[in-house]
Design an enzyme around this catalytic site. Structure first.
Site, PDB file in Angstrom:
ATOM      1  N   GLN A 169       0.843  -1.200   0.000  1.00 34.25           N
ATOM      2  CA  GLN A 169       0.000   0.000   0.000  1.00 34.25           C
ATOM      3  C   GLN A 169       0.879   1.252   0.000  1.00 34.25           C
ATOM      4  O   GLN A 169       1.016   1.933   1.030  1.00 34.25           O
ATOM      5  CB  GLN A 169      -0.905   0.015   1.233  1.00 34.25           C
ATOM      6  N   ASP A 201     -10.320   7.621   5.215  1.00 37.37           N
ATOM      7  CA  ASP A 201      -9.472   6.603   5.835  1.00 37.37           C
ATOM      8  C   ASP A 201      -8.075   7.149   6.154  1.00 37.37           C
ATOM      9  O   ASP A 201      -7.463   7.822   5.324  1.00 37.37           O
ATOM     10  CB  ASP A 201      -9.343   5.420   4.858  1.00 37.37           C
ATOM     11  N   TYR A 205      -2.017  10.693   8.179  1.00 36.68           N
ATOM     12  CA  TYR A 205      -0.684  10.346   7.657  1.00 36.68           C
ATOM     13  C   TYR A 205      -0.394  10.874   6.254  1.00 36.68           C
ATOM     14  O   TYR A 205       0.500  10.366   5.572  1.00 36.68           O
ATOM     15  CB  TYR A 205      -0.532   8.811   7.646  1.00 36.68           C
ATOM     16  N   GLU A 208       4.583  13.712   4.998  1.00 36.84           N
ATOM     17  CA  GLU A 208       5.763  13.257   5.737  1.00 36.84           C
ATOM     18  C   GLU A 208       6.682  14.472   5.906  1.00 36.84           C
ATOM     19  O   GLU A 208       6.878  15.230   4.954  1.00 36.84           O
ATOM     20  CB  GLU A 208       6.555  12.203   4.942  1.00 36.84           C
ATOM     21  N   GLU A 244     -11.197   9.406   9.839  1.00 35.59           N
ATOM     22  CA  GLU A 244     -10.678   8.342  10.692  1.00 35.59           C
ATOM     23  C   GLU A 244      -9.312   8.817  11.183  1.00 35.59           C
ATOM     24  O   GLU A 244      -8.285   8.544  10.568  1.00 35.59           O
ATOM     25  CB  GLU A 244     -10.516   7.018   9.938  1.00 35.59           C
ATOM     26  N   HIS A 309     -14.755  -2.781  11.746  1.00 40.57           N
ATOM     27  CA  HIS A 309     -14.202  -3.877  10.952  1.00 40.57           C
ATOM     28  C   HIS A 309     -12.733  -4.153  11.285  1.00 40.57           C
ATOM     29  O   HIS A 309     -12.141  -5.076  10.735  1.00 40.57           O
ATOM     30  CB  HIS A 309     -14.337  -3.538   9.465  1.00 40.57           C
TER      31      HIS A 309
HETATM   32  C1  BGC Z   1      -8.781   0.832   7.960  1.00 40.34           C
HETATM   33  C2  BGC Z   1      -8.100  -0.501   7.989  1.00 40.34           C
HETATM   34  C3  BGC Z   1      -7.016  -0.523   6.942  1.00 40.34           C
HETATM   35  C4  BGC Z   1      -6.081   0.675   7.075  1.00 40.34           C
HETATM   36  C5  BGC Z   1      -5.187   0.843   5.898  1.00 40.34           C
HETATM   37  C6  BGC Z   1      -7.656   1.758   8.272  1.00 40.34           C
HETATM   38  O1  BGC Z   1      -7.615   2.615   9.187  1.00 40.34           O
HETATM   39  O2  BGC Z   1      -9.833   0.966   8.863  1.00 40.34           O
HETATM   40  O3  BGC Z   1      -9.014  -1.535   7.809  1.00 40.34           O
HETATM   41  O4  BGC Z   1      -6.269  -1.694   7.064  1.00 40.34           O
HETATM   42  O5  BGC Z   1      -6.809   1.871   7.188  1.00 40.34           O
HETATM   43  O6  BGC Z   1      -5.921   1.317   4.807  1.00 40.34           O
END
Ligand code: BGC
Length: 544
Positions: A169, A201, A205, A208, A244, A309
């Site tokens: 990722q 999401d 982050y 940097e 998030e 989740h």
């Molecule tokens: C999601 C996770 C995911 C991560 C990376 C998160 O905060 O809730 O399920 O693995 O982001 O994308």
């Protein structure tokens, strides 16, 4: 559907994995049509907004959080037309729909990364590269169980690339204006199609900077403000951004900006302290974190949740609290994952109905909008021996039939197995049985959601903690205009008497709103309420 700009402040959110809710085409994988077919249930339950974790094209090495194409729906779950139908059908029922937007990173199979890694590519700086794995060494590793570094060597690029999550990722480089614009285009595309917002999401982050931990940087807030301005300008102000940002309260509150950044953010630190309170029999840790939570702009709203989740994350606790949580709630080391616990709500509390009700009583009344997780309303169990976080993502249990009413496929072919723990398998825990039973957890949750609708102060009111005379009983007021509701929750397994002697309640008489009956075991001036083990009350206070 209301055109109230602030709908999210009183909405009940429900996180649902499309792959695990309902399978319309009988291949063993839930899909968007299956979800559309089951909207009746969600309307019946009293849900206002669905949150769909990523449904986009992906190699699915991280539950779809590794996106290969932001513009395509994953063929397993359906088509763009299916998505349009779901949005229409949900909106017709007055249910809004938000989806995850994975801003920080893509899959390494995304065409952008494939191009960027090519020697001599013009797109090289769409991602973050380095000749050494030494840069940004103050940034922590998040997936500590599987990643040893935030840098991974790429042979083709002959460089290391930066990733805050899995090594497949790669993080996008938000210093690049083309990246910033490309992500805005993704936002525009899906909002035009009818999405009511996004869960953003992993937003802390995005940037940097050397010498920092790479979280909550000013540049990150600037970019989120740009997204907010864009949607306000182009979509008229009813869309919502739910961050998030798994951070301590002050850093988390910064994601609201001055009311010009995200509309919502999850309150991560509250969540583990609810479970901690149950285990300790008092609410001191919860009180402390709420006391430490700053006021937020008027139109902003916290997202309160019990489970989701992911693993039950223990990032926002002290090391002692984390050990306590692990010792208490992860007796089998295989229940642990990264800095968390991969279990569902009901098994975490040993299936104790009173504990489940107490947690929901708080979920629905703490300051913020509740974000429920599919299956928790029936007390679904987990399968923690499955890989990664799959154990909390198993198919919804609709009926006691062999396929649990999830799919007509052979259960062997389901994308994830059904829970087979005899205490929680579909023959014991399913929607159909509980829908027919007025005494079931499901009926209780539905009744609480209905009650909550009559209490706009739970979404919109102010929040004041009050002394109850005992650490075991957590007490607070929610007040909106001339309405005041007192919430008292007994975290201990012993009966308690809560005594609330606060100037804010002077001269008021309590009425228990859960039953509509005047509480029998109360005193007035000061208010005195007897509580059984793990009992809670929402108590309307009326002037005498
Ligand atoms: C999601 C996770 C995911 C991560 C990376 C998160 O905060 O809730 O399920 O693995 O982001 O994308």
């Amino acid at each position: 559907m209301s055109d109230d700009r602030h709908w999210y402040r009183s909405a009940v959110f429900y996180e649902v994995l499309a792959r695990s809710f309902g399978d319309a085409d009988g291949d063993g994988v839930g899909d968007l049509r299956g979800l559309t077919d089951r909207l009746e249930y969600l309307e019946w339950l009293g849900v206002d907004c669905l949150w769909l974790p990523p449904i986009f094209d992906s190699p699915l090495r991280d539950g779809g959080y590794d996106i290969r194409d932001y513009y395509a729906i994953h063929p397993d779950v359906g088509t763009v037309d299916d998505m349009a139908d779901l949005l229409d059908a949900a909106h017709r029922r007055g249910i809004r729909v938000i989806s995850d937007l994975v801003v920080n990173h893509t899959s390494d199979e995304h065409a952008w990364f494939q191009e960027a890694r090519r020697p001599g590519s013009d797109m090289r700086d769409w991602y973050v590269w380095s000749d050494t794995p030494e840069r940004y060494s103050d940034a922590r590793i998040i997936f500590i169980d599987s990643e040893a570094s935030n840098w991974t060597w790429d042979d083709q690029a002959q460089a290391y690339f930066w990733h805050r999550f899995y090594h497949f990722q790669p993080d996008l480089n938000f210093d690049n204006p083309d990246v910033r614009e490309a992500m805005l285009d993704v936002v525009r595309h899906w909002m035009r199609m009818g999405f009511d917002g996004f869960r953003m999401d992993a937003v802390p982050y995005l940037y940097e900077r050397e010498g920092t931990n790479g979280e909550n940087l000013p540049e990150t807030h600037e970019y989120l403000k740009l997204i907010r301005r864009t949607i306000d300008d182009e979509f008229g102000g009813t869309k919502v951004l739910l961050a998030e940002a798994n951070q301590w309260p002050r850093d988390a509150a910064a994601y609201y900006g001055d009311g010009d950044e995200c509309h919502m953010n999850f309150h991560f630190p509250v969540m583990p302290r609810l479970y901690m309170g149950l285990a300790k029999g008092h609410a001191d840790d919860l009180r402390e974190i709420l006391a430490d939570t700053p006021p937020i702009p008027d139109a902003a709203q916290w997202g309160i949740f019990l489970r989701n989740h992911d693993e039950l994350t223990l990032e926002m606790v002290t090391p002692e609290q984390r050990d306590f949580m692990w010792d208490t709630f992860a007796p089998d080391p295989r229940m642990k994952l990264n800095l968390g616990i991969r279990r569902r709500l009901a098994p975490l509390v040993g299936g104790d109905r009173a504990a489940i009700e107490l947690l929901h009583g708080l979920l629905f009344s703490l300051p913020g909008s509740p974000v429920m997780y599919y299956g928790d309303e029936i007390g679904m169990g987990d399968a923690y021996l499955l890989d990664d976080r799959d154990g909390v993502r198993t198919p919804m249990q609709w009926t006691a039939e062999p396929g649990a009413g999830f799919s007509t496929a052979d259960p062997e072919a389901f994308w994830l197995p059904l829970v087979d723990d005899p205490d929680y398998d579909p023959s014991r825990v399913n929607v159909a049985d509980q829908r027919d039973d007025p005494g079931s957890l499901l009926s209780w949750v539905r009744a609480m959601l209905a009650a909550r609708r009559h209490h706009p102060e739970m979404g919109l009111g102010d929040f004041t903690m009050v002394e109850t005379g005992t650490a075991a009983v957590f007490g607070f007021l929610r007040r909106l205009d001339d309405v005041t509701t007192l919430v008292v929750a007994n975290f201990s397994r012993d009966p308690q008497a809560a005594v609330v002697d606060d100037r804010l309640v002077a001269g008021m008489r309590p009425v228990d709103t859960a039953t509509g009956e005047r509480l029998t075991t109360v005193g007035v001036d000061p208010i005195r309420i007897e509580l059984g083990p793990l009992e809670f009350h929402w108590v309307s206070l009326a002037p005498r």
